[in-house]
Design a protein around this motif. Structure first.
Motif, short mmCIF file in Angstrom:
data_model
loop_
_atom_site.label_atom_id
_atom_site.label_comp_id
_atom_site.label_asym_id
_atom_site.label_seq_id
_atom_site.Cartn_x
_atom_site.Cartn_y
_atom_site.Cartn_z
N ALA A 87 -1.06 -5.06 -5.64
CA ALA A 87 -0.25 -3.86 -5.44
C ALA A 87 -1.01 -2.81 -4.63
O ALA A 87 -0.41 -1.91 -4.06
N LEU A 88 -2.33 -2.93 -4.59
CA LEU A 88 -3.11 -2.00 -3.78
C LEU A 88 -3.19 -2.46 -2.32
O LEU A 88 -3.83 -1.82 -1.50
N ARG A 121 -6.09 5.24 -9.00
CA ARG A 121 -6.27 4.06 -8.15
C ARG A 121 -5.04 3.84 -7.28
O ARG A 121 -5.13 3.52 -6.10
N GLY A 122 -3.87 4.00 -7.92
CA GLY A 122 -2.62 3.82 -7.19
C GLY A 122 -2.43 4.88 -6.12
O GLY A 122 -1.96 4.60 -5.03
N LEU A 169 -9.57 -1.00 1.11
CA LEU A 169 -8.44 -1.79 1.60
C LEU A 169 -7.61 -0.97 2.59
O LEU A 169 -7.01 -1.52 3.51
N MET A 224 3.10 1.70 -1.97
CA MET A 224 3.61 1.91 -3.32
C MET A 224 2.49 1.80 -4.35
O MET A 224 1.83 0.78 -4.43
N TYR A 268 -4.58 -1.93 -16.49
CA TYR A 268 -5.46 -3.06 -16.18
C TYR A 268 -6.52 -2.59 -15.20
O TYR A 268 -6.36 -2.76 -14.00
N GLN A 274 0.82 -1.20 0.00
CA GLN A 274 0.00 0.00 0.00
C GLN A 274 0.85 1.25 0.00
O GLN A 274 0.39 2.32 -0.36
N TYR A 307 -12.15 0.64 -4.24
CA TYR A 307 -11.56 -0.66 -3.85
C TYR A 307 -10.31 -0.45 -2.99
O TYR A 307 -10.19 -1.02 -1.91
N GLY A 308 -9.41 0.40 -3.49
CA GLY A 308 -8.18 0.67 -2.73
C GLY A 308 -8.45 1.40 -1.43
O GLY A 308 -7.82 1.13 -0.41
N LEU A 341 -3.59 -8.29 -13.89
CA LEU A 341 -4.79 -7.82 -13.21
C LEU A 341 -4.73 -8.18 -11.73
O LEU A 341 -5.06 -7.38 -10.86
N LEU A 389 1.32 1.27 -8.08
CA LEU A 389 1.94 0.61 -9.23
C LEU A 389 1.22 1.00 -10.51
O LEU A 389 0.00 0.99 -10.58
N LEU A 397 -9.66 -2.66 -12.87
CA LEU A 397 -10.32 -3.78 -12.21
C LEU A 397 -11.71 -3.96 -12.82
O LEU A 397 -12.30 -2.99 -13.30
N VAL A 436 -4.40 4.65 -2.40
CA VAL A 436 -3.97 3.95 -1.20
C VAL A 436 -2.93 4.78 -0.43
O VAL A 436 -2.31 4.29 0.49
#
Lengths: 253, 296
Positions: B187-188, A162-163, A113, A89, A97, A87, A109-110, B181, A91, A99, A166
């Motif tokens: 990664a999250l 998205r990255g 989490l 980092m 890609y 989390q 989603y992130g 995917l 990516l 989700l 987090v």
């Protein structure tokens, strides 16, 4: 240089069976700067990146030895909480890609989490990160659509949002613009330049011009070895090693 | 050199292709039509509702109620799916996401062998193993006296028979999802299981439904193995330990015999027609779900 070293990698070796993918990597990456890892295809750049967030764990055939210290902690130590670690980092991969969810949920989603639970809070942050990735204006009316309906450039910005969601300290980007058109690429590059105030960015690329445009620090790799590293001006204008000179000159075998 | 000029040849080629396509595309329609015409004698004399929901099957006195067969078929099929589907899904996830790749290399031949076993062998195995197992252990465990020939026996045999078909498709579907995917989700900061549950399965959902639909259609049409263990008693089963009778078994057991009974021939054709219509119905529902979940 007086920069803080965010990531320190020492004696990193990666084996796949008998084949050695990374050979004795020793590099130090400065905090709040863009570090570009340069090199021809197949020289181990992506593997190096995957070591940093331990996605190498997915491939049991890989054997990783050595030290990767992030803010002083050795992340290769088995005891490290890899979920917290990842989390830290964001990516960004070669191709986006998204989700298999709605645009909104790709970000949420992130957040979930990360432990954000209140709906209002989530909504606020989704908007915030979409704005950060310059995507908000384009998707504000279609947040409930599947993310796969976005164009590929938009998808890559969604992946960036998205990255960021987090709240990482580091962004790992693996040739993030290689599948994009020039305008989308420019967006991403521009964004990186803005983001480096708050994040440490590690960018893998084989586009020399891109490296020259946005890098602060350059690591040149060839066949699993680090050939040269240093400030972008030093490496590009005064390369010390013969191989670096050849590569930068475009006359590499 | 040529008898025909270029345009004529082009036309002939195209025509042949179109005819071939039409043959394939209209085959189900002709099947349907043939069965309908053959069962017309029955449909003409009886009310459709009475045929489908009638509970009494006495062809000798002209009573044709198909309800016990329909219920038997549905029971056996659904029970087989309920047993088989979760096992296949978990196995496919394990093989493609968790295990090392060489396990898959061992699994593939094993699955193919299962697929190649003739259904009569499954039936025999059912008689030798499953039927006694149910009458001796499973029945008493639930406090039921049963001879073993039952809906449950048929469902158990079927559930094993359809495993290779469902599992093979599921494995291909999960292998087709790019590993990036999963990496994106990991990664999250998601755990492996979270990534599989919320990302991989979601991505695979249309394919999973297709695989289950395929298994369902196969189970519904399976004749021999079911016929050997289901008991072939025309009555509405009250529990899974009761014997039953299925539509394919009805046709296979009786066609060619007792055809001197009036309309008997026609009644069997009607059973085939029901099978065809139900298969078409399964297919339609499946496609509906595939389209619905294929958005992502």
């Amino acid at each position: 240089m007086t920069d803080n070293k965010k990531i320190q990698i020492s004696d990193l070796n990666v084996f796949a069976g008998k084949f050695q993918i990374l050979k004795n990597i020793n590099i130090e990456l400065p905090e709040n700067k863009i570090t570009v890892i340069l090199g021809p295809s197949g020289c181990g750049k992506t593997t190096l990146l995957k070591c940093m967030n331990r996605l190498t764990d997915l491939y049991p055939e890989l054997k990783v030895t050595g030290d990767i210290r992030i803010s002083g902690n050795n992340i290769l130590a088995a005891r490290e909480d890899i979920y917290k670690l990842r989390q830290n980092m964001g990516l960004l991969s070669q191709r986006p890609y998204p989700l298999p969810m709605t645009i909104y949920n790709n970000i949420a989603y992130g957040l979930k989490l990360r432990g954000v639970k209140k709906r209002r809070e989530i909504h606020k942050l989704v908007v915030h990160y979409l704005q950060q990735a310059n995507l908000w204006e384009e998707v504000r009316t279609r947040l409930r659509e599947p993310a796969s309906r976005l164009s590929i450039g938009q998808q890559q910005r969604l992946c960036l949002a998205r990255g960021l969601a987090v709240s990482p300290g580091i962004i790992l980007a693996d040739e993030p613009t290689s599948a994009l058109d020039p305008i989308s690429s420019q967006y991403i590059e521009q964004k990186f330049l803005e983001l480096k105030n708050d994040y440490t960015i590690v960018l893998v690329t084989h586009v020399l011009r891109q490296a020259r445009r946005i890098a602060d620090y350059v690591v040149f790799m060839y066949l699993g070895e680090v050939i040269e590293q240093g400030d972008v001006h030093e490496v590009f204008e005064n390369p010390k090693m013969e191989k670096t000179k050849l590569y930068l000159g475009g006359t590499f075998n | 050199m040529y008898i025909l000029n270029r345009w004529q040849r082009h036309w002939v080629n195209n025509t042949w292709m179109i005819i071939s396509l039409l043959v394939v595309a209209t085959l189900p329609f002709f099947l349907f039509l043939g069965l309908y015409l053959k069962s017309f004698l029955l449909l003409h004399d009886y009310h459709l509702g009475h045929l489908l929901f009638g509970k009494i099957w006495k062809p000798g006195i002209g009573q044709f109620g198909f309800f016990p067969f329909i219920v038997g078929s549905i029971w056996v099929t659904l029970l087989a799916m309920v047993i088989s589907a979760p096992i296949c899904l978990l196995a496919a996830i394990y093989v493609t996401q968790y295990s090392k790749t060489h396990l898959l290399r061992i699994m593939h031949p094993a699955i193919d062998i299962l697929a190649g076993i003739p259904s009569v062998v499954y039936g025999l195995w059912g008689i030798l193993v499953i039927v006694p197992f149910i009458s001796r252990y499973l029945g008493p465990l639930f406090g039921v006296t049963t001879v073993g020939y039952s809906i449950l026996a048929a469902a158990l045999v079927l559930s094993i028979m359809i495993v290779p078909f469902i599992l093979n498709i599921l494995i291909e579907i999960f292998r087709a999802i790019p590993v990036e995917l999963k990496e994106a989700s990991l990664a999250l900061g998601a755990t492996e299981w979270q990534s599989i549950k919320q990302v991989m399965v979601k991505k695979a959902l249309p394919g999973i439904i297709a695989a289950f639909g395929f298994g369902l259609a196969r189970a519904f049409g399976e004749t021999m193995a079911v016929l050997m263990v289901v008991g072939n008693v025309v009555e509405l089963p009250k529990s899974v330990f009761d014997p039953g009778y299925t539509l394919p078994a009805l046709i296979a057991n009786n066609y060619g015999e007792m055809l001197s009974i009036p309309k008997y021939d026609s009644a069997l054709m009607f059973a085939a027609l029901i099978l065809l219509v139900v298969s078409l119905f399964f297919n339609l529902i499946m496609h509906f779900f595939i389209i619905r979940y294929n958005r992502y």
